[in-house]
Design an enzyme around this catalytic site. Structure first.
Site, PDB file in Angstrom:
ATOM      1  N   CYS A  72     -25.728   2.421   6.415  1.00 15.56           N
ATOM      2  CA  CYS A  72     -26.014   1.214   5.631  1.00 15.56           C
ATOM      3  C   CYS A  72     -25.437   1.300   4.226  1.00 15.56           C
ATOM      4  CB  CYS A  72     -27.510   0.924   5.599  1.00 15.56           C
ATOM      5  SG  CYS A  72     -28.470   2.250   4.860  1.00 15.56           S
ATOM      6  N   MET A 119      12.565   0.170  -2.014  1.00 12.40           N
ATOM      7  CA  MET A 119      13.486   1.316  -2.072  1.00 12.40           C
ATOM      8  C   MET A 119      14.922   0.800  -2.099  1.00 12.40           C
ATOM      9  SD  MET A 119      11.589   4.091   0.282  1.00 12.40           S
ATOM     10  CE  MET A 119      11.485   3.008   1.673  1.00 12.40           C
ATOM     11  N   ARG A 175      11.974  -6.288  13.065  1.00 16.19           N
ATOM     12  CA  ARG A 175      10.684  -5.602  13.075  1.00 16.19           C
ATOM     13  C   ARG A 175       9.630  -6.636  13.405  1.00 16.19           C
ATOM     14  NH1 ARG A 175      10.936  -5.221   6.594  1.00 16.19           N
ATOM     15  NH2 ARG A 175      10.877  -7.440   6.360  1.00 16.19           N
ATOM     16  N   LYS A 198      13.142   0.723  10.243  1.00 18.76           N
ATOM     17  CA  LYS A 198      14.475   0.143  10.403  1.00 18.76           C
ATOM     18  C   LYS A 198      15.291   0.934  11.414  1.00 18.76           C
ATOM     19  CE  LYS A 198      16.230  -1.754   6.834  1.00 18.76           C
ATOM     20  NZ  LYS A 198      16.477  -1.623   5.417  1.00 18.76           N
ATOM     21  N   ARG A 216      21.013   2.659   4.138  1.00 22.58           N
ATOM     22  CA  ARG A 216      19.810   1.830   4.014  1.00 22.58           C
ATOM     23  C   ARG A 216      18.543   2.659   4.107  1.00 22.58           C
ATOM     24  NH1 ARG A 216      20.955  -3.643   5.379  1.00 22.58           N
ATOM     25  NH2 ARG A 216      23.181  -3.902   5.689  1.00 22.58           N
ATOM     26  N   GLY A 276      11.952  -4.327  -0.281  1.00 24.96           N
ATOM     27  CA  GLY A 276      12.631  -4.302  -1.575  1.00 24.96           C
ATOM     28  C   GLY A 276      12.200  -3.180  -2.497  1.00 24.96           C
ATOM     29  N   SER A 298     -30.374   6.507   9.332  1.00 30.83           N
ATOM     30  CA  SER A 298     -29.357   5.597   8.808  1.00 30.83           C
ATOM     31  C   SER A 298     -28.666   6.307   7.648  1.00 30.83           C
ATOM     32  CB  SER A 298     -29.995   4.290   8.334  1.00 30.83           C
ATOM     33  OG  SER A 298     -28.989   3.458   7.808  1.00 30.83           O
ATOM     34  N   TYR A 316     -24.678   1.673  15.108  1.00 24.24           N
ATOM     35  CA  TYR A 316     -24.391   0.413  14.408  1.00 24.24           C
ATOM     36  C   TYR A 316     -23.930   0.683  12.987  1.00 24.24           C
ATOM     37  CZ  TYR A 316     -28.868   0.924  11.976  1.00 24.24           C
ATOM     38  OH  TYR A 316     -29.883   1.395  11.195  1.00 24.24           O
ATOM     39  N   HIS A 352      11.841 -12.518  -2.126  1.00 23.60           N
ATOM     40  CA  HIS A 352      11.052 -11.335  -2.495  1.00 23.60           C
ATOM     41  C   HIS A 352       9.601 -11.710  -2.761  1.00 23.60           C
ATOM     42  CE1 HIS A 352       9.377  -8.560  -5.517  1.00 23.60           C
ATOM     43  NE2 HIS A 352       9.894  -7.644  -4.718  1.00 23.60           N
TER      44      HIS A 352
HETATM   45  C1  PEP Z   1     -26.865   4.485   0.123  1.00 25.12           C
HETATM   46  O1  PEP Z   1     -27.162   5.347  -0.686  1.00 25.12           O
HETATM   47  O2  PEP Z   1     -25.818   4.492   0.773  1.00 25.12           O
HETATM   48  C2  PEP Z   1     -27.744   3.340   0.327  1.00 25.12           C
HETATM   49  C3  PEP Z   1     -27.499   2.448   1.263  1.00 25.12           C
HETATM   50  O3  PEP Z   1     -28.795   3.201  -0.526  1.00 25.12           O
HETATM   51  P1  PEP Z   1     -28.652   2.655  -2.019  1.00 25.12           P
HETATM   52  O4  PEP Z   1     -27.275   2.147  -2.191  1.00 25.12           O
HETATM   53  O5  PEP Z   1     -29.680   1.619  -2.162  1.00 25.12           O
HETATM   54  O6  PEP Z   1     -28.948   3.888  -2.806  1.00 25.12           O
END
Ligand code: PEP
Ligand code: MG
Length: 897
Positions: A848, A104, A337, A24, A93, A102, A780, A868, A453
């Site tokens: 992963c 604060m 804003r 603000k 304010r 709303g 990974s 990735y 609100h």
């Molecule tokens: C992990 O441990 O992050 C993984 C991808 O393997 P899992 O979840 O199958 O143990």
């Protein structure tokens, strides 16, 4: 060292100082410098707030600084704060870096007392206005500074209204309001044992401190947790010369958006309330008129407002929301804003702004978020189904919510805790309803506009909300609502709320895929403008992002969907499910095998089944890398449940029978029982102690690939070894695997180039990644296990056991299983990547764990330089978008892919 500056005049700040001046304060400064009509004022910094919250008192220099700036303000207005003859009044304010609508406190009309109220009345030649302002001050000050329950004041006001036989504030005249003030002063005396403070400066200081304190009010803390706003930022406080929207019918107050925050459509959107002060609008207490009506009421102010809105949009290059006041025909800007908007509006507006030449596509990618994309992927109501429409309100925040109607927040929380889905139905919500709004699937109110609100908070949370459904009579005391056709919905009855269309239905309406999901699935023909905006932004995201996006998918069906959603490969195929169901019997035989022959027979039975699995998966992912992880879970998971088995054995014994197989199973279960299976015989350890198990999987992968190569396909399997902690483990498995690959290549005459890599999911693996990379052809990160083992948190237990306490006391703001813990687990990812690449500079590194689809974590992985991320198919579009946003923000939009 120069003393820290804690107070900035509006002319000294700008929009980029949000950290210091709050949203603000920074934007009031920006508007001042743009030459827009902003009442003069100054802002006390968030730094002063954090000192106050840490030490319990304001910095010693603050008082003097406030005095200096107040003097300047008094000179600018030609009035003194609380002057008995012609008082300057100020508003105090709150305003944090991130908007917390709303949550604060604000105190208006500071500077009024028993004497200055008379001066104000004379100056304005309006007694009613002066006494109305005074009663508002006492009410707000009482609630905010002195912590008196708001109800006490409301009851007193109601009593005066009753005596006058009206329920409209505007029917009260100056004498009535004088009575209200007397009653209010009595309430203050009764609750605090002292008179309402008459010293204007004392009022100001107390109001400033109260705003600081409101940073830590329960509802502000809850809101921050919900919105993931850090708890240590503090709020700034802006002290602004009052302008009055309650000066008569040529005055008023309103809120406006430069585009529709619900849909993104261009036009004039907002609400206006004549003869009122700002809090009346946001609180949804009185019914507003559409902003367009201001054109008829006061054309000069309306035209000026339109001009200013165009200036602001041009300046901020985005949708702005605005709070303004008209004081006796003079327009004043009180706030602007970059406005909150629904997910659909965010995509549409970003695309429109590109069309208008205001922003480029890189910027458009920054204007939307992965979470907004998730919102757009939620199912929608099937409008072709037979439905009973109860009524219609405004589409305040989109989505399709179904649940049991509840009429107060307490019940919403209680029922949702016991697993019920609820819709919170209120006449209007106020900040105290926050708990219930969080607990509910959706929110329905019968009063208030798109800026009420309920609407603002729901939109911010991405929660389905229909507001202002005036045709529904809501009786919160008796817990039911009545539709125009006479249908009554009582507490516990199921209703469906469509936040996209504003329609409310009785019962559960079936849902269908959203058009955005249909677009990703490739099944939409007619593209509406939302789908077009998504398409445009996602196409640019894909050409911009540095990181690849793969999916975690275990079946051909999931893999196909992931591919349609834009996955560029499989980052993790968990093979565990391939050993369940009917195949369990073969695993049991494997576990119970008493000699090599029995074991080989069990493995041989599994081989064609596994080959079939991989044939299907590799066919679905033809041409794209497909990382197949060898078996991971503890062996005992393949054996029967010990209790069921014991009962079976006992029953057989009672019948005088003896089942040899069950007895051997019992022995195996006992032998394999582990106190901490997550830390036990799983992953690479299993491969090492069960001869032939990993070889079987490697052979199945290789044979499937060879078969597809023969068919002219392009399979790209990669073999991944789980839970490796030392390079030796990997070397042994890898040597065996290479032997199998060579055998299959020889037998089939196909050239197989299949990478063999490892998961990095133990701290030791990350710390010795340089050694592991000698063997591993790719990494990974398994951040699920890495989080478990870095923190020593059992993945299966801790979230239910104590995470709520950890979140409450602030040990973390969000579960580390959801968003990567950058300082700990993230540091291991960084170390592992650096060490791995020190050995093997072209090492491909991905992630992963669940974090691969989490927006904040995706930004971190981009920064660390991973190649990735891999996540569940449904999160793939989110990861694509967030990876692009990370690239743009890290590299200033350059295309480095
Ligand atoms: C992990 O441990 O992050 C993984 C991808 O393997 P899992 O979840 O199958 O143990
Ligand atoms: Mg794991």
């Amino acid at each position: 060292m120069p003393e820290t500056k804690y107070v900035y005049d509006f002319a000294e700040g700008n929009k980029d100082l949000k950290d210091l001046l709050g949203g603000k304060g920074a934007n009031l400064a920006e508007m001042t410098n743009l030459g827009l009509p902003v009442p003069p004022g100054f802002t006390i910094t968030t730094e002063a707030c954090t000192v106050f919250l840490e030490t319990g008192s304001t910095p010693s220099s603050l008082d003097d600084e406030v005095t200096t700036h107040l003097d300047a303000l008094e000179s600018a207005r030609g009035k003194r704060l609380g002057d008995p003859d012609d008082p300057l009044l100020v508003s105090v304010r709150s305003g944090a870096k991130f908007s917390m609508p709303g949550m604060m406190e604000t105190v208006l009309n500071v500077g009024l007392n028993d004497r200055s109220v008379e001066g104000l009345a004379r100056q304005a030649d309006n007694e009613r206005f002066a006494w109305d302002s005074y009663r508002r001050l006492i009410q707000m000050f009482g609630k905010t500074v002195q912590h008196i329950e708001g109800e006490a004041f409301e009851d007193a006001l109601d009593e005066v209204k009753r005596a006058k036989d009206t329920d409209n504030d505007l029917d009260l005249d100056a004498d009535d309001l004088r009575k209200v003030v007397d009653a209010y002063k009595g309430i203050v005396r009764e609750h605090t044992g002292a008179d309402f403070p008459q010293d204007p400066r004392e009022q100001l200081t107390a109001a400033i401190n109260a705003v600081f304190n409101s940073w830590n009010s329960d509802r502000a803390v809850l809101y921050r947790r919900q919105e993931r706003i850090p708890g240590d930022l503090g709020t700034a406080v802006s002290v602004v010369a009052m302008v009055f929207g309650n000066l008569g019918m040529d005055s008023g107050t309103g809120v406006a958006f430069t585009r529709d925050p619900g849909t993104g459509e261009q036009g004039v959107y907002g609400d206006y309330l004549q003869n009122a002060q700002g809090e009346d609008v946001v609180a949804g207490i009185r019914n507003t008129v559409p902003l367009q009506d201001l054109e008829k009421l006061d054309k000069t102010s309306y035209d000026r407002l339109m001009e200013i809105m165009a200036t602001l949009e041009g300046h901020y290059k985005d949708l702005c929301d605005i709070e303004f006041t008209v004081e006796a025909g003079q327009l004043w800007m009180l706030q602007t804003r970059v406005g909150k908007r629904t997910a659909a509006a965010a995509f549409r507006i970003a695309s429109q702004l590109v069309d208008e030449g205001v922003i480029d596509l890189d910027e458009a990618v920054q204007r939307v978020t992965g979470e907004q994309l998730v919102q757009l992927m939620f199912p929608q109501f099937d409008t072709t189904a037979k439905v009973h429409q109860l009524g219609r309100g405004m589409s305040a925040s989109p989505g399709a919510a179904v649940g049991k109607a509840v009429f107060d927040s307490y019940t919403a929380v209680k029922w949702s805790r016991s697993g019920e889905k609820v819709i919170l139905v209120r006449r209007e919500t106020n900040p105290d309803d926050l708990n219930g709004m969080i607990a509910a699937q959706g929110i329905l109110t019968s009063r208030g506009g798109k800026t009420s609100h309920a609407a603002v908070v729901a939109r911010g949370m991405g929660k389905t909300c229909v507001c202002g459904a005036e045709e529904l009579q809501v009786n919160t005391k008796r817990r039911y609502l009545t539709a125009p056709d006479g249908t009554e919905v009582h507490e516990g009855d199921v209703i469906s709320v469509d936040g996209t269309t504003g329609r409310v239905y009785l019962g559960e309406v079936p849902v269908v895929d959203s058009p955005v999901v249909s677009y990703f699935e490739g099944v939409v023909e007619e593209q509406d403008d939302l789908v077009q905006a998504v398409h445009r932004i996602m196409t640019h995201a894909d050409s911009t992002r540095r990181m690849g996006v793969r999916a975690n998918a275990d079946t051909a069906e999931d893999a196909e969907r992931a591919r349609r959603f834009g996955a560029e490969g499989i980052g993790l195929c968990r093979t565990e499910h391939m050993f369940l169901g009917e195949r369990r019997q073969h695993v049991e035989r494997l576990i119970l095998a008493e000699d090599d022959e029995q074991r080989d027979q069990a493995l041989e039975a599994l081989l064609p089944l596994q080959r079939w699995d991989f044939l299907q998966l590799l066919t679905a992912m033809d041409g794209l890398p497909t990382t197949i992880r060898l078996l991971d879970p503890p062996l005992h998971e393949f054996l029967p449940n010990i209790t069921e088995l014991s009962v079976r054995v006992a029953l057989a014994e009672s019948r005088g029978e003896k089942n040899e197989n069950d007895l051997r199973l019992m022995q195996a279960v006992h032998r394999l029982h582990e106190a901490n299976p997550m830390l036990g015989l799983r992953g690479v350890r299993l491969g090492l102690v069960v001869p032939g198990l990993f070889d079987l999987q490697v052979r199945a992968i290789a044979e499937a690939a060879a078969q597809l190569l023969k068919l002219g396909k392009d399979p790209k399997p990669e073999i991944m070894i789980p839970l490796v902690g030392s390079v030796q483990e990997l070397e042994i498995i890898q040597a065996d695997a290479k032997k199998v690959l060579a055998e299959v290549a020889e037998q089939t005459g196909e050239e197989l180039s299949i990478l063999i890599g490892t998961m990095i999911e133990l701290p030791r693996a990350a710390l010795t990644a340089d050694q592991i990379a000698e063997a591993a052809q790719f990494f990974s990160f398994g951040t699920n296990d890495l989080t478990q083992t870095t923190w020593g948190f059992s993945r299966d237990d801790v979230e239910a056991a104590f995470f709520s306490t950890y979140l409450e006391v602030g040990i973390f703001g969000v579960s580390p299983f959801e968003t990567i813990d950058v300082d700990g687990v993230g540091e291991l990812v960084r170390i592992g990547t650096e060490k791995g690449r020190a050995t093997r500079p072209d090492l491909k590194v991905g992630v992963c764990g669940e974090h691969g689809g989490d927006p904040d974590s995706v930004h971190f992985f981009n920064e660390v330089g991973l190649d990735y991320v891999s996540c569940s198919p449904f999160r793939v579009p989110v990861a694509r978008l967030e990876a692009a946003r990370a690239t743009v923000s890290q590299e200033g939009g350059s295309d480095s892919r």
